[in-house]
Design a protein around this motif. Structure first.
Motif, PDB file in Angstrom:
ATOM      1  N   ILE A 477      -4.919   3.229   5.107  1.00 58.73           N
ATOM      2  CA  ILE A 477      -4.103   1.981   5.361  1.00 58.73           C
ATOM      3  C   ILE A 477      -4.113   0.992   4.229  1.00 58.73           C
ATOM      4  O   ILE A 477      -3.190   0.330   3.876  1.00 58.73           O
ATOM      5  CB  ILE A 477      -4.438   1.145   6.779  1.00 58.73           C
ATOM      6  N   GLN A 478      -5.332   0.721   3.826  1.00 61.10           N
ATOM      7  CA  GLN A 478      -5.352  -0.354   2.637  1.00 61.10           C
ATOM      8  C   GLN A 478      -5.016   0.327   1.286  1.00 61.10           C
ATOM      9  O   GLN A 478      -4.408  -0.762   0.726  1.00 61.10           O
ATOM     10  CB  GLN A 478      -7.049  -0.843   2.582  1.00 61.10           C
ATOM     11  N   LEU A 479      -5.245   1.596   1.159  1.00 59.08           N
ATOM     12  CA  LEU A 479      -4.819   2.407   0.066  1.00 59.08           C
ATOM     13  C   LEU A 479      -3.305   2.075  -0.209  1.00 59.08           C
ATOM     14  O   LEU A 479      -2.806   2.359  -1.462  1.00 59.08           O
ATOM     15  CB  LEU A 479      -5.665   3.531  -0.027  1.00 59.08           C
ATOM     16  N   GLN A 480      -2.639   2.412   1.007  1.00 59.59           N
ATOM     17  CA  GLN A 480      -1.162   2.680   0.950  1.00 59.59           C
ATOM     18  C   GLN A 480      -0.491   1.225   0.984  1.00 59.59           C
ATOM     19  O   GLN A 480       0.757   1.324   0.803  1.00 59.59           O
ATOM     20  CB  GLN A 480      -0.724   3.542   1.742  1.00 59.59           C
ATOM     21  N   ASN A 481      -0.972   0.164   1.026  1.00 56.91           N
ATOM     22  CA  ASN A 481      -0.339  -0.982   1.452  1.00 56.91           C
ATOM     23  C   ASN A 481      -0.816  -2.077   0.501  1.00 56.91           C
ATOM     24  O   ASN A 481      -1.026  -3.513   0.849  1.00 56.91           O
ATOM     25  CB  ASN A 481      -0.636  -1.629   2.774  1.00 56.91           C
ATOM     26  N   GLY A 482      -1.153  -2.103  -0.736  1.00 60.94           N
ATOM     27  CA  GLY A 482      -1.320  -3.052  -1.826  1.00 60.94           C
ATOM     28  C   GLY A 482      -2.647  -3.121  -2.531  1.00 60.94           C
ATOM     29  O   GLY A 482      -2.820  -3.810  -3.530  1.00 60.94           O
ATOM     30  N   LEU A 483      -3.577  -2.829  -1.864  1.00 63.16           N
ATOM     31  CA  LEU A 483      -4.911  -2.775  -2.423  1.00 63.16           C
ATOM     32  C   LEU A 483      -5.142  -1.789  -3.363  1.00 63.16           C
ATOM     33  O   LEU A 483      -4.935  -0.835  -3.431  1.00 63.16           O
ATOM     34  CB  LEU A 483      -6.185  -2.761  -1.421  1.00 63.16           C
ATOM     35  N   ASP A 484      -5.892  -2.511  -4.517  1.00 63.00           N
ATOM     36  CA  ASP A 484      -6.045  -1.246  -5.696  1.00 63.00           C
ATOM     37  C   ASP A 484      -7.188  -0.391  -5.003  1.00 63.00           C
ATOM     38  O   ASP A 484      -8.107  -1.057  -4.623  1.00 63.00           O
ATOM     39  CB  ASP A 484      -6.665  -1.797  -6.956  1.00 63.00           C
ATOM     40  N   PRO A 485      -7.237   0.873  -5.378  1.00 64.23           N
ATOM     41  CA  PRO A 485      -8.403   1.668  -5.066  1.00 64.23           C
ATOM     42  C   PRO A 485      -9.696   1.247  -5.352  1.00 64.23           C
ATOM     43  O   PRO A 485     -10.730   1.480  -4.692  1.00 64.23           O
ATOM     44  CB  PRO A 485      -8.320   2.956  -5.717  1.00 64.23           C
ATOM     45  N   SER A 486      -9.811   0.614  -6.342  1.00 63.28           N
ATOM     46  CA  SER A 486     -11.080  -0.146  -6.738  1.00 63.28           C
ATOM     47  C   SER A 486     -11.601  -1.133  -5.818  1.00 63.28           C
ATOM     48  O   SER A 486     -12.708  -1.699  -6.052  1.00 63.28           O
ATOM     49  CB  SER A 486     -11.209  -0.382  -8.258  1.00 63.28           C
ATOM     50  N   GLN A 487     -10.522  -1.590  -5.031  1.00 60.50           N
ATOM     51  CA  GLN A 487     -10.918  -2.637  -4.240  1.00 60.50           C
ATOM     52  C   GLN A 487     -11.218  -2.158  -2.730  1.00 60.50           C
ATOM     53  O   GLN A 487     -11.176  -3.012  -1.864  1.00 60.50           O
ATOM     54  CB  GLN A 487      -9.728  -3.892  -4.104  1.00 60.50           C
TER      55      GLN A 487
END
Length: 564
Positions: A477-487
């Motif tokens: 959910i986080q990876l597909q909705n705006g956060l960079d993977p490094s975050q």
């Protein structure tokens, strides 16, 4: 950080009872020209006029509100689930779109007495406003329908606002039709990175949400008055506009603002490795092994000192070294921080936890937080802050506080967050909005994948905690909705004693990391792509890890550091 509340019971009951989760039954016909919102006092601007709440469970409040000056607050108690309803006039054989904005505890929206199939929809709760929506069709002789909201037994109060039952006028005295909102004003560009620009603007009366345009193309839709546009090219100029919208339509676009992204190639946190392990260090004795900072295991790259304390001044924090930890003096503690930093580690101060609460809901409290947090960074040598506020946050003012702190501390500040699973279910939650709004200064979000019960994954399916699917589908959910993977990091307990529920064996953590970065080790859920730059993992706590013989850090640490 360590919580015992579980969400599994109501969720399992709702799903098991065959609750309609999305959509209605209406096959629909073209709506007539006289369509309108047939609900009365839909925004609760006239108190509870037109509404009936069970067991006197409902009242109106002036904050939080989605639109206007008031909203409904209804509190479940005992066997009462705080149902608030009204009967609306409808036409037979007609389709109606039902919606409402909700936040807080579990919230349900539905319609009964439709003459066809009654409908309902729900959300497991959030700290920000979410829109529930469904539709229904009336029967051949139906002239009235009951619409309702309610919460769930044993859950927190919910808020509802701007209810809409949109369809053919049934002859009642519903609220006036909405009008298209005015264009937003005050659009301004804030912080920029090599790949993002932060925007903010003034609220528009009657707006249900806003669309963001980049060089004439719509790129984002948000419910609040800020957004961070990502995926941009370094050292490039872009033009931005926003529009407001509601049920009546979309406004004209605002005046344009131009912003240029930063040049690429800079690392804001040079001491944080590409793949990092975060551990919380306990400034108290709760039965886990008591440690001094010098004893924290070498696998931890970011050490979050838990926790800062609040003062009588809203937003202000202090740090009080607990004598139970065994330091002879504060100077010895500061020396340990300096030694860890000399070894290449980042030591930060964590704010919140299960019992801690810092209120940041005004400009004054935002400034008080930034000033006091920076004072702690200077006094103790902390590299930054961790936000672990578990009692609700205000994204607008927390964002202001973090930006003020960043301006004081500089680009090397380490900023981490540890939201609960419910806080990151969608971009409308206050935590997710905050993370996106400070994306340019954010190091990592280590969501707590425990003490939550079953939750929805990015594929819309429900996953039980304690499984590799729970970790991967929620991270998605986080990876597909705006956060960079490094975050994005995976936050888990270090041992079964570290949390009330949700412990997973280190082998499960390693499988989840491999699934997300390499596409191997997945369970039934397999993402459509991989994110090799995923930041890593977090645990509560270094103390519980030590109590269990360092089993977690010995297994997970090397695995994180050897990710692609």
């Amino acid at each position: 950080m360590h919580r015992t509340r579980t969400l599994a019971g109501p969720l399992a009951l709702a799903v098991g009872a065959g609750l309609v989760l999305a959509g209605g039954t209406g096959t629909g016909t073209a709506q007539a020209a006289e369509d309108r919102n047939v609900a009365r006092n839909a925004g609760f601007e006239s108190g509870l006029t037109g509404w009936t709440c069970s067991a006197n469970s409902g009242t109106t409040v002036t904050s939080p509100v989605h639109g206007g000056a008031a909203a409904l607050k209804a509190t479940p108690a005992g066997l009462d689930h705080a149902k608030c309803s009204q009967t609306v006039a409808v036409l037979p054989d007609s389709t109606y779109q039902l919606s409402a904005w909700v936040q807080g505890g579990y919230a349900y929206l539905g319609a009964s007495g439709t003459g066809t199939t009654d409908v309902s929809t729900w959300t497991p709760g959030s700290t920000g406003w979410q829109q529930l929506s469904t539709s229904f069709r009336t029967g051949p002789s139906t002239t009235s329908v009951t619409v309702y909201t309610h919460g769930w037994y044993g859950q927190a109060a919910y808020h509802a606002d701007d209810v809409s039952v949109f369809g053919p006028d049934g002859g009642g005295d519903g609220d006036p039709d909405p009008v298209v909102p005015a264009p937003p004003s005050g659009l301004a560009a804030g912080a920029v990175t090599s790949s993002s620009v932060a925007l903010s603007w003034s609220p528009v009366s009657g707006a249900a949400g806003y669309h963001v345009y980049r060089d004439g193309t719509r790129v984002q839709s948000v419910s609040g008055t800020s957004a961070t546009v990502t995926g941009l090219t370094a050292d490039t100029s872009y033009g931005f506009q926003v529009s407001a919208h509601n049920a009546a339509g979309e406004s004209a676009r605002s005046a344009a603002v131009t912003a240029r992204t930063a040049p690429g190639g800079t690392d804001p946190n040079p001491n944080v490795p590409k793949h990092a392990v975060t551990g919380y260090w306990q400034n108290f004795d709760n039965g886990a092994r008591v440690q001094k900072l010098r004893d924290v295991q070498a696998q931890y790259d970011i050490i979050a000192v838990s926790f800062a304390d609040s003062t009588a001044t809203p937003g202000q924090i202090v740090f009080n070294l607990d004598p139970a930890v065994g330091y002879a003096s504060v100077a010895d503690f500061k020396a340990d921080i300096a030694a860890k930093k000399a070894a290449g580690k980042s030591v930060i101060i964590s704010v919140g936890g299960e019992k801690g609460n810092v209120t940041i809901n005004s400009d004054a409290s935002a400034t008080a937080f930034a000033d006091s947090a920076y004072a702690l960074m200077r006094e103790y040598g902390f590299d930054g802050v961790d936000i672990d506020l578990e009692h609700g946050i205000n994204s607008t003012y927390l964002t202001k506080a973090l930006r003020q702190l960043s301006a004081k501390a500089g680009p090397g500040m380490v900023l981490t967050m540890a939201p609960q699973t419910i806080d990151m279910q969608n971009t409308g939650t206050e935590y997710f909005k905050t993370a996106l709004a400070v994306k340019d200064i954010l190091t990592v979000v280590n969501m707590q994948y425990y003490n939550s019960g079953s939750m929805l994954g990015c594929d819309g399916k429900v996953y039980a905690q304690g499984s590799v699917d729970f970790l991967t589908a929620l991270a998605c959910i986080q990876l597909q909705n705006g956060l960079d993977p490094s975050q994005v990091g995976l936050g888990v307990p270090a041992s079964p004693r570290g949390a009330g529920s949700g412990y997973v064996d280190p082998s499960v953590v390693k499988n989840a990391l491999d699934c997300l970065t390499r596409g191997t080790g997945c369970g039934s859920f397999k993402p459509s792509r991989t994110w090799p730059s995923l930041r890593g993992a977090m645990t509560w706590s270094t103390n519980w890890d030590a109590t269990a013989g360092n089993a977690w850090s010995d297994a997970v640490g090397p695995h994180v550091h050897n990710l692609p």
